[in-house]
Design a protein around this motif. Structure first.
Motif, PDB file in Angstrom:
ATOM      1  N   GLU A   1       0.632  -1.281  -0.070  1.00 47.74           N
ATOM      2  CA  GLU A   1       0.110   0.025  -0.077  1.00 47.74           C
ATOM      3  C   GLU A   1       0.913   1.133  -0.160  1.00 47.74           C
ATOM      4  O   GLU A   1       2.044   1.174   0.366  1.00 47.74           O
ATOM      5  CB  GLU A   1      -0.935   0.215   1.100  1.00 47.74           C
ATOM      6  N   PRO A   2       0.356   2.400  -0.487  1.00 46.15           N
ATOM      7  CA  PRO A   2       1.370   3.587  -0.594  1.00 46.15           C
ATOM      8  C   PRO A   2       1.565   3.893   1.107  1.00 46.15           C
ATOM      9  O   PRO A   2       1.142   3.702   1.881  1.00 46.15           O
ATOM     10  CB  PRO A   2       0.176   4.546  -0.771  1.00 46.15           C
ATOM     11  N   GLY A   3       2.716   4.291   1.056  1.00 41.87           N
ATOM     12  CA  GLY A   3       3.466   4.709   2.438  1.00 41.87           C
ATOM     13  C   GLY A   3       5.047   4.124   2.427  1.00 41.87           C
ATOM     14  O   GLY A   3       5.495   3.652   1.293  1.00 41.87           O
ATOM     15  N   ARG A   4       5.632   4.180   3.398  1.00 37.66           N
ATOM     16  CA  ARG A   4       7.083   3.473   3.639  1.00 37.66           C
ATOM     17  C   ARG A   4       7.126   2.083   4.105  1.00 37.66           C
ATOM     18  O   ARG A   4       6.212   1.839   5.058  1.00 37.66           O
ATOM     19  CB  ARG A   4       7.752   4.423   4.692  1.00 37.66           C
ATOM     20  N   HIS A   5       7.678   1.317   3.687  1.00 32.77           N
ATOM     21  CA  HIS A   5       7.766  -0.104   4.208  1.00 32.77           C
ATOM     22  C   HIS A   5       9.270  -0.375   4.300  1.00 32.77           C
ATOM     23  O   HIS A   5      10.037  -0.195   3.434  1.00 32.77           O
ATOM     24  CB  HIS A   5       7.107  -0.971   3.106  1.00 32.77           C
ATOM     25  N   GLU A   6       9.715  -1.045   5.370  1.00 29.30           N
ATOM     26  CA  GLU A   6      11.075  -1.175   5.866  1.00 29.30           C
ATOM     27  C   GLU A   6      11.534  -2.727   5.775  1.00 29.30           C
ATOM     28  O   GLU A   6      10.631  -3.406   6.282  1.00 29.30           O
ATOM     29  CB  GLU A   6      11.393  -0.600   7.280  1.00 29.30           C
ATOM     30  N   GLN A   7      12.694  -2.821   5.533  1.00 29.31           N
ATOM     31  CA  GLN A   7      13.260  -4.118   5.328  1.00 29.31           C
ATOM     32  C   GLN A   7      12.548  -5.190   4.645  1.00 29.31           C
ATOM     33  O   GLN A   7      11.996  -6.209   5.381  1.00 29.31           O
ATOM     34  CB  GLN A   7      13.702  -4.506   6.797  1.00 29.31           C
ATOM     35  N   VAL A   8      11.974  -4.918   3.423  1.00 26.63           N
ATOM     36  CA  VAL A   8      11.295  -5.685   2.777  1.00 26.63           C
ATOM     37  C   VAL A   8      11.990  -6.725   1.975  1.00 26.63           C
ATOM     38  O   VAL A   8      13.318  -6.313   1.426  1.00 26.63           O
ATOM     39  CB  VAL A   8      10.350  -4.856   1.550  1.00 26.63           C
ATOM     40  N   ALA A   9      12.129  -8.021   2.119  1.00 32.34           N
ATOM     41  CA  ALA A   9      12.700  -9.014   1.343  1.00 32.34           C
ATOM     42  C   ALA A   9      11.771  -9.725   0.026  1.00 32.34           C
ATOM     43  O   ALA A   9      10.676  -9.709   0.171  1.00 32.34           O
ATOM     44  CB  ALA A   9      12.971 -10.202   2.349  1.00 32.34           C
ATOM     45  N   LEU A  10      12.477  -9.719  -0.934  1.00 27.54           N
ATOM     46  CA  LEU A  10      11.744 -10.284  -2.143  1.00 27.54           C
ATOM     47  C   LEU A  10      12.083 -11.702  -2.405  1.00 27.54           C
ATOM     48  O   LEU A  10      13.054 -12.205  -1.904  1.00 27.54           O
ATOM     49  CB  LEU A  10      12.282  -9.417  -3.383  1.00 27.54           C
ATOM     50  N   PRO A  11      11.111 -12.536  -2.798  1.00 24.46           N
ATOM     51  CA  PRO A  11      11.451 -13.933  -2.944  1.00 24.46           C
ATOM     52  C   PRO A  11      12.556 -14.293  -3.951  1.00 24.46           C
ATOM     53  O   PRO A  11      13.414 -15.393  -3.363  1.00 24.46           O
ATOM     54  CB  PRO A  11      10.047 -14.310  -3.563  1.00 24.46           C
ATOM     55  N   ASN A  12      12.666 -13.608  -4.763  1.00 18.89           N
ATOM     56  CA  ASN A  12      14.105 -13.648  -5.707  1.00 18.89           C
ATOM     57  C   ASN A  12      15.039 -13.048  -4.891  1.00 18.89           C
ATOM     58  O   ASN A  12      16.333 -13.207  -5.855  1.00 18.89           O
ATOM     59  CB  ASN A  12      13.767 -13.360  -7.176  1.00 18.89           C
TER      60      ASN A  12
ATOM     61  N   PRO B   1      16.134 -13.186  -1.485  1.00 14.81           N
ATOM     62  CA  PRO B   1      16.089 -13.492   0.053  1.00 14.81           C
ATOM     63  C   PRO B   1      16.952 -12.920   0.855  1.00 14.81           C
ATOM     64  O   PRO B   1      16.981 -12.563   1.954  1.00 14.81           O
ATOM     65  CB  PRO B   1      15.817 -14.950   0.145  1.00 14.81           C
ATOM     66  N   ASP B   2      18.389 -12.855   0.343  1.00 14.83           N
ATOM     67  CA  ASP B   2      19.361 -12.231   1.157  1.00 14.83           C
ATOM     68  C   ASP B   2      19.576 -10.748   1.426  1.00 14.83           C
ATOM     69  O   ASP B   2      20.543 -10.151   1.910  1.00 14.83           O
ATOM     70  CB  ASP B   2      20.681 -12.868   0.746  1.00 14.83           C
ATOM     71  N   ARG B   3      18.607  -9.855   0.388  1.00 14.39           N
ATOM     72  CA  ARG B   3      18.880  -8.634   0.514  1.00 14.39           C
ATOM     73  C   ARG B   3      17.440  -7.940   0.991  1.00 14.39           C
ATOM     74  O   ARG B   3      16.456  -8.518   1.054  1.00 14.39           O
ATOM     75  CB  ARG B   3      18.899  -8.257  -1.026  1.00 14.39           C
ATOM     76  N   LEU B   4      17.674  -6.795   1.790  1.00 18.07           N
ATOM     77  CA  LEU B   4      16.525  -5.990   2.174  1.00 18.07           C
ATOM     78  C   LEU B   4      16.421  -5.027   1.635  1.00 18.07           C
ATOM     79  O   LEU B   4      17.579  -3.959   1.420  1.00 18.07           O
ATOM     80  CB  LEU B   4      16.933  -5.944   3.940  1.00 18.07           C
ATOM     81  N   PHE B   5      15.237  -4.275   1.285  1.00 20.21           N
ATOM     82  CA  PHE B   5      14.994  -2.842   0.916  1.00 20.21           C
ATOM     83  C   PHE B   5      14.199  -2.203   1.733  1.00 20.21           C
ATOM     84  O   PHE B   5      13.110  -2.573   2.331  1.00 20.21           O
ATOM     85  CB  PHE B   5      14.291  -3.115  -0.512  1.00 20.21           C
ATOM     86  N   ASP B   6      14.040  -0.809   1.817  1.00 20.14           N
ATOM     87  CA  ASP B   6      13.238   0.021   2.217  1.00 20.14           C
ATOM     88  C   ASP B   6      12.566   0.742   1.318  1.00 20.14           C
ATOM     89  O   ASP B   6      13.160   1.129  -0.043  1.00 20.14           O
ATOM     90  CB  ASP B   6      13.947   1.475   3.069  1.00 20.14           C
ATOM     91  N   ILE B   7      11.413   0.491   1.188  1.00 18.79           N
ATOM     92  CA  ILE B   7      10.327   0.950  -0.035  1.00 18.79           C
ATOM     93  C   ILE B   7       9.386   2.057   0.225  1.00 18.79           C
ATOM     94  O   ILE B   7       8.937   2.041   1.227  1.00 18.79           O
ATOM     95  CB  ILE B   7       9.184  -0.506  -0.449  1.00 18.79           C
ATOM     96  N   GLU B   8       9.350   3.003  -0.688  1.00 20.22           N
ATOM     97  CA  GLU B   8       8.560   4.075  -0.464  1.00 20.22           C
ATOM     98  C   GLU B   8       7.478   3.930  -1.800  1.00 20.22           C
ATOM     99  O   GLU B   8       8.007   3.935  -2.819  1.00 20.22           O
ATOM    100  CB  GLU B   8       9.408   5.448  -0.518  1.00 20.22           C
TER     101      GLU B   8
END
Length: 299
Positions: free
Chosen positions: A28-39, A41-48
């Protein structure tokens, strides 16, 4: 997703024209911290995520993997430093009365010598002496774990180092009914934190044996400028919940375990520029991977 810049495609593992990964599309719109993607898995992203136009969305991501890992390492280091101080203090306080009790037990044994070895008093004193010896071994181990060691580089033949560790505890493995063998070979000489690697490898193999593994394979290989030692075992494996905590100080599933061996091993390897990671499937064995950087002899 209509378009993504090259940095986003590279970070999220996308080809040009690929749709936005479901893990991002559902945000959803907003800030999301430490998101891991299935492809990834070893990386983390902060998403806006922000609305864009009438019905579109703009997704902006920042790779925060290194920042998060560095913060985790710092927190672990601080916890282990505190643990070390506590262990040293507690062990010191316990060892003094233990030494006094052991001395008086020896003196009492001399006083009771005339009663003969079959007397009930001598038997009870023998039990006391054995338990005191066990406590002394426990305190000695805690004191050893509490000592912070600076990594020291030394010229080392990697294969000989691993063979030496396995040979030192060969009798222990045999009594436990475990077979430990070396697979692979790395020739030449490399300058690395040899003692750090010895201690960590000893802890990992010993843990596998104590967990009930019967077949343990230690593979040694060179990966670029790093030495990699992989320990595979056929033990019961580690459940997903335990796997997340396996390097936490004082976490153990063993009745007589301290819960410090793996935590300190990883800390020491990381301080030497290396790493220690665990992979496991409950009921399907475990794999521990130890890595250290080295300066390799070019001759």
């Amino acid at each position: 997703m209509t378009t993504a810049n090259p940095a986003a495609r590279a970070a999220w593992g996308l080809e040009e024209g690929d749709p936005l990964p479901d893990a991002l599309a559902r945000l959803e719109p907003g800030r999301h911290e430490q998101v891991a993607l299935p492809n990834q898995p070893d990386r983390l992203f902060d998403i806006e995520v922000v609305p864009f136009g009438d019905s579109g969305r703009l997704v902006v991501g920042e790779d925060v993997t290194r920042r998060v890992r560095d913060r985790e390492r710092l927190a672990r280091s601080e916890r282990l430093a505190l643990v070390g101080q506590m262990l040293a203090q507690i062990t010191h306080e316990v060892r003094n009365p233990l030494n006094a009790m052991s001395l008086h037990a020896e003196l009492l044994d001399e006083e009771l010598a005339d009663l003969g070895d079959d007397s009930e008093a001598r038997a009870m004193l023998q039990t006391i002496s054995e338990e005191l010896s066990r406590l002394e071994r426990v305190t000695a181990r805690y004191l050893d774990l509490s000592r912070r060691r600076e990594p020291e580089l030394a010229p080392t033949n990697p294969t000989a180092l691993v063979e030496g560790v396995l040979r030192t505890d060969e009798e222990l493995w045999r009594r436990a009914g475990a077979r430990v063998r070396l697979d692979g070979e790395v020739g030449g000489v490399v300058e690395l934190a040899a003692d750090t690697l010895r201690r960590a490898l000893h802890n990992v193999v010993r843990n596998a044996v104590e967990a009930g593994a019967h077949e343990i394979v230690v593979h040694v290989a060179r990966q670029g400028e790093r030495l990699r030692v992989t320990v595979d075992d056929d033990g019961p494996g580690i459940g997903s919940e335990d796997l997340r905590r396996v390097f936490d100080p004082f976490f153990t599933t063993k009745v007589k375990g301290t819960g410090l061996g793996l935590a300190i091993s990883r800390q020491e390897l990381e301080e030497a520029g290396g790493s220690l990671v665990a992979e496991s499937v409950e009921g399907g064995g475990s794999r521990f991977v130890l890595e250290l950087p080295g300066r390799w002899d070019q001759g």
